[in-house]
Design an enzyme around this catalytic site. Sequence first.
Site, PDB file in Angstrom:
ATOM      1  CG  HIS A 117      -0.393  -0.290   2.499  1.00  0.00           C
ATOM      2  ND1 HIS A 117      -0.623  -1.476   3.163  1.00  0.00           N
ATOM      3  CD2 HIS A 117       0.449   0.406   3.307  1.00  0.00           C
ATOM      4  CE1 HIS A 117       0.038  -1.496   4.302  1.00  0.00           C
ATOM      5  NE2 HIS A 117       0.702  -0.359   4.414  1.00  0.00           N
ATOM      6  CD  GLU A 168      -1.816   3.346   6.561  1.00  0.00           C
ATOM      7  OE1 GLU A 168      -1.849   3.727   7.750  1.00  0.00           O
ATOM      8  OE2 GLU A 168      -0.936   2.617   6.082  1.00  0.00           O
ATOM      9  CG  HIS A 186       0.402  10.231 -11.870  1.00  0.00           C
ATOM     10  ND1 HIS A 186       1.336  10.828 -12.682  1.00  0.00           N
ATOM     11  CD2 HIS A 186       0.281   8.952 -12.341  1.00  0.00           C
ATOM     12  CE1 HIS A 186       1.749   9.965 -13.596  1.00  0.00           C
ATOM     13  NE2 HIS A 186       1.134   8.816 -13.403  1.00  0.00           N
ATOM     14  CD  GLU A 234      -1.340   8.267 -16.645  1.00  0.00           C
ATOM     15  OE1 GLU A 234      -1.156   8.328 -17.874  1.00  0.00           O
ATOM     16  OE2 GLU A 234      -0.450   7.903 -15.837  1.00  0.00           O
TER      17      GLU A 234
END
Length: 376
Positions: A117, A168, A186, A234
């Site tokens: 994550h 998270e 991004h 994106e």
Amino acid sequence: MLRATLPVAPSSSSTCCLSVCRPSMRSPSPNFSSVRINCDDTSASNSNNPSRRLALFQLGTAIPQSQFLGAKASNLLKAERNTIEGSAIDRSALVSTAIKEQDALEWAKNDMRRMLHAVYRVGDLEKTIKFYTACLGMKLLRKRDIPEERYSNAFLGYGPEDSHFAVELTHNYGVDKYKIGNGFGHFGIAVDDVAKTVDLINAKRGKVIREPGPVNGGNTIIAFIEDPDGYEFELLERGPTPEPLCQVMLRVGDLERSINFYQKAFGMELLHKRDNPEEKYTVAMMGYGPEDKTAVLELTYNYGVTEYDKGEGYAQIAIGTDDVYKTAEAIKLCGGNIIRQPGPLPGINTKITACLDPDGWKWVFVDNVDFLKELE
């Protein structure tokens, strides 16, 4: 599982409570292929061979060398023997270090790793959760509030955390805005129809910063949007994929240095690299599996730019590993900066280690077994 803290909130015992510091300069490690051991010639004609002379003198150990040669000659012989032994020790150390490095780097390639994550801070947790679920189709996987430490966090993604990449979100009490900086790029999300997704986001009053259309120099349809905190996403038009949350883009100051570091220290593969001279940037995709099936890291180098402002919003990415201790060793051998020594976290006993890459981006490695226990 991982908490990203700032001075505005007290530290916690979770995986993200490590402060970010500047990385040390990378120092070269011994190269195994450069280590050579020269064998001495044992022919009888080589009477000047130190090893041969030493062996001959050792045959008469019952006679004190000071009596046999005189004190001065004996001292010279001792000095010569020490030099020979010291040289052998140096060679042995070089070989041992090279073998250790080779083993550690080979292990990093074979370790069971995946990106778990990405961790970043948001100003309004409920607002962001609503945007991600309603506009991006994510699911709220788990959420927790830690009032005694004045923060909350939530995990969102497109599938269970034991098999999917997730985000998270961390909210520190009383902080409603963060500076994102220009180093973080991004997140990438694969969708079936970019235009329809953008229409939905517009209907929900989301912010579209790049309308749907082909990527520069290619055919893939993309669009860019911003979430309520200003983080960019994106949207990439792709067919069905097991991992829609497919990319994290970070900007780096030396692309070849970063590629080399992530390959050796992290065991990642260079999936592909693309140079765009007309727009003066180069990108490299790296990861632990194909782009259409796993989350990958996108490294972007803008010509002539060597440093970026990392801001205070984006925190780190967590990666699973079978052994945090071996992971830390491999990272150190590659010149990485370990900012949290490997070991269990107080209270929950999850074993982690944390490091900075050559650009100062923070990464946390989490023991695979311990991570699954946290999800139970």
